[in-house]
Design a protein around this motif. Structure first.
Motif, PDB file in Angstrom:
ATOM      1  N   LEU A 144       0.705  -1.304   0.009  1.00 15.61           N
ATOM      2  CA  LEU A 144       0.066  -0.011  -0.005  1.00 15.61           C
ATOM      3  C   LEU A 144       0.860   1.178   0.001  1.00 15.61           C
ATOM      4  N   TYR A 145       1.941   1.069   0.703  1.00 18.59           N
ATOM      5  CA  TYR A 145       2.929   2.281   0.757  1.00 18.59           C
ATOM      6  C   TYR A 145       3.397   2.594  -0.695  1.00 18.59           C
ATOM      7  N   HIS A 146       3.719   1.682  -1.339  1.00 20.23           N
ATOM      8  CA  HIS A 146       4.166   1.983  -2.631  1.00 20.23           C
ATOM      9  C   HIS A 146       3.261   2.021  -3.693  1.00 20.23           C
ATOM     10  N   ASN A 147       1.884   2.125  -3.355  1.00 17.55           N
ATOM     11  CA  ASN A 147       0.814   2.292  -4.094  1.00 17.55           C
ATOM     12  C   ASN A 147       0.245   1.396  -5.173  1.00 17.55           C
ATOM     13  N   LEU A 148       0.771   0.004  -4.765  1.00 19.91           N
ATOM     14  CA  LEU A 148       0.346  -0.979  -5.668  1.00 19.91           C
ATOM     15  C   LEU A 148      -1.212  -1.326  -5.668  1.00 19.91           C
ATOM     16  N   LYS A 149      -1.593  -1.647  -6.773  1.00 25.92           N
ATOM     17  CA  LYS A 149      -3.272  -1.879  -6.842  1.00 25.92           C
ATOM     18  C   LYS A 149      -3.434  -3.374  -6.315  1.00 25.92           C
ATOM     19  N   TYR A 150      -4.742  -3.307  -5.432  1.00 25.26           N
ATOM     20  CA  TYR A 150      -4.833  -4.527  -4.918  1.00 25.26           C
ATOM     21  C   TYR A 150      -6.458  -4.744  -5.055  1.00 25.26           C
ATOM     22  N   TYR A 151      -7.031  -6.009  -5.161  1.00 26.22           N
ATOM     23  CA  TYR A 151      -8.510  -6.372  -5.084  1.00 26.22           C
ATOM     24  C   TYR A 151      -8.625  -7.419  -4.284  1.00 26.22           C
TER      25      TYR A 151
END
Length: 534
Positions: free
Chosen positions: A116-123
């Motif tokens: 999340l800190y590195h702005n990775l997208k998740y679902y």
């Protein structure tokens, strides 16, 4: 190369952590190696694209979509950490969580927070539903399976079961490439069985050492190309926890090759005797004998039923044949005295190929076990003629037995399915109980010694499932023992060489067109492949 069970791998992890290596550092190492291997595979794939050289590195990676399927356990933690490494290389990475975010804990939760800190997208899978995830997978360029690890118990359930089905669907329909982390999800790390449903991977990156489930079938078929990576666990820790099980490799084969003295003569390289053949089974002793001659034997004798000897004596010019008293084409009980007398001149006796099985052969095999002391190889009908297994541990010498699963099932009064489901333990336990060496043949052949050592073999091809293939193996191993190799090492080397000759034969003739004689023809190439000199 050592082979671990899920339990022994967990012990390796724990001992490393107790020695001062933080758990998160082990996971970081596993993730970095996973990302490096994925990057290597992707580069190989992109190099085959026509427009590869028209793209810059940055643009190439940004346009390459990687979907990582993540479970809530440590396998998922590896996947989450790998996502960061791959994103740092410029790939377009998306994460799909099989579980809810609140189900993550410990270092797995920490790695999710770092994503999340590195702005990775998740679902979350529950938010996507199957239809949306299927679409996402179809639009992915590469898929990483980090759902379930090696310690799976019981059957795959819930979201993981549904996600695995969707992964396999896009593999089958769209040809998507899949990399599994440590082991394909749904494969049992202990025995290679499928826990109801499993990911069909093209590649598997596994940590520290091979896991048994990656080498045993059907797990081996699901794993694809396996890469073992170093994550910082010391080799002595892995060796201590491997339970004496190793994968037999080319380097081990090269280290074990028997030496060839320049001033040697026929007797130097072994005088071996085969007790083999019966009416209608004249091919088996010829295959064993020729394989032995192609594997360095100095002198090969064939003791066989008189009417068989008359028909095959001239088919192999280098063979020395000795006719035995027979009845209805099978050696007679009165042949025992001549067999015992002749064996005194040999370095080894190998019995069984095409021998036939009746009361006479049973008495002959019993007489051999009760009276000889030289190294003994028992194959095929020699094994089928044993009516008292205790004779094996009473034998005054070393024994190697070479059963296929059907023969092993008969010896232990088990089903073939039971043998194949637990090949390693069955071979190891039998070797220890009866104080013998054993080659348990089949896919992922197991070679075991009475002292607990064991090897798994990976060479071979399905084309070797043909009449006479086992007779060739008997010839190879007999030749190596006759040249002075210790029986266990000779057995492991013979299995490797046998499989490698099958691979070469399949390459040249195809699996469909392979016959056992082809294996013998290619043995010289295998010995050269291992740098042996004649």
């Amino acid at each position: 190369m050592y082979v671990l069970t899920p339990e022994s791998m967990a012990k390796c992890d724990q001992e490393t952590i107790e020695a001062g290596v933080p758990e998160i550092l082990l996971m970081e190492s596993a993730a970095r190696e996973t990302a490096e291997f994925a990057d290597k595979i992707i580069e190989e794939k992109l190099l085959n694209r026509v427009n590869y050289y028209q793209k810059s590195e940055k643009k190439k990676n940004k346009n390459f979509r990687i979907t990582i399927l993540v479970g809530k356990g440590n396998n998922g933690g590896d996947g989450l950490a790998a996502a960061r490494f791959l994103a740092s290389k410029g790939y377009r990475v998306e994460i799909v969580l099989a579980a809810a975010v609140e189900d993550l804990s410990g270092i797995n939760k920490k790695n999710f927070e770092l994503c999340l800190y590195h702005n990775l997208k998740y679902y979350q899978f529950d938010d996507l539903n199957s239809k949306k995830l299927l679409s996402k997978l179809k639009h992915s360029d590469f898929i990483i399976d980090a759902l379930l690890g090696t310690g799976i118990k019981g059957q795959v359930r819930g979201n993981s079961k549904e996600i695995i089905a969707l992964i396999n669907q896009v593999v089958e329909e769209d040809g998507k490439k899949v990399l599994a982390v440590d082991i394909p999800s749904g494969i049992n790390g202990e025995d290679g069985s499928v826990a109801g449903r499993a990911v069909k991977a093209d590649y598997t990156v596994t940590m520290a050492a091979y896991k048994r489930g990656l080498l045993l079938y059907p797990g081996s078929d699901y794993a694809g190309r396996v890469e073992v990576v170093d994550i910082g666990i010391k080799e002595d820790v892995i060796a201590k926890n491997s339970k004496d099980l190793k994968l037999f490799t080319r380097s081990e084969a090269q280290s074990l090759l028997p030496s060839r003295k320049n001033d040697g003569h026929k007797g130097t390289f072994g005088k071996i005797a085969f007790l083999a053949g019966s009416r209608g089974m004249g091919g088996a002793p010829l295959l064993s004998s020729e394989a032995a001659l192609r594997s360095g034997s100095g002198l090969v004798y064939l003791l066989t039923a008189a009417e068989v000897e008359a028909g095959i004596a001239n088919q192999l010019r280098e063979l020395l044949s000795i006719p035995l008293a027979s009845s209805d084409g099978i050696i007679a009980e009165q042949s025992l005295a001549r067999i015992l007398d002749f064996s005194a001149k040999a370095d080894l006796l190998a019995a069984g190929p095409g021998l036939g099985n009746n009361q006479a052969t049973q008495k002959v095999i019993r007489g051999i076990l009760e009276n000889l002391s030289l190294p003994l190889v028992l194959d095929a009908d020699a094994l089928n003629s044993i009516t008292d297994l205790d004779l094996l541990k009473k034998y005054d010498g070393e024994i190697l037995i070479t059963p296929h699963p059907g023969e092993m099932a008969r010896l232990l009064d088990k089903s073939i399915a039971e043998i194949n489901q637990n090949r390693i333990k069955i071979a190891a336990d039998f070797a220890k109980k009866y104080r013998v060496n054993i080659i348990l043949k089949g896919a992922a052949t197991v070679t075991a010694a009475a002292d607990g050592r064991a090897y798994l073999n990976q060479t071979g091809t399905n084309g070797m499932a043909t009449a006479g293939s086992g007779d060739v193996l008997t010839g190879i191993v007999s030749a190596l023992i006759g040249q002075g190799m210790p029986i266990f090492e000779a057995a492991a080397l013979a299995v490797y060489v046998h499989g490698r000759s099958g691979e070469l034969a399949a390459e040249q003739k195809s699996d469909f067109g392979l016959k056992s004689g082809d294996l013998i023809d290619l043995l010289p190439e295998v010995w050269n492949f291992l740098k042996i000199k004649y």
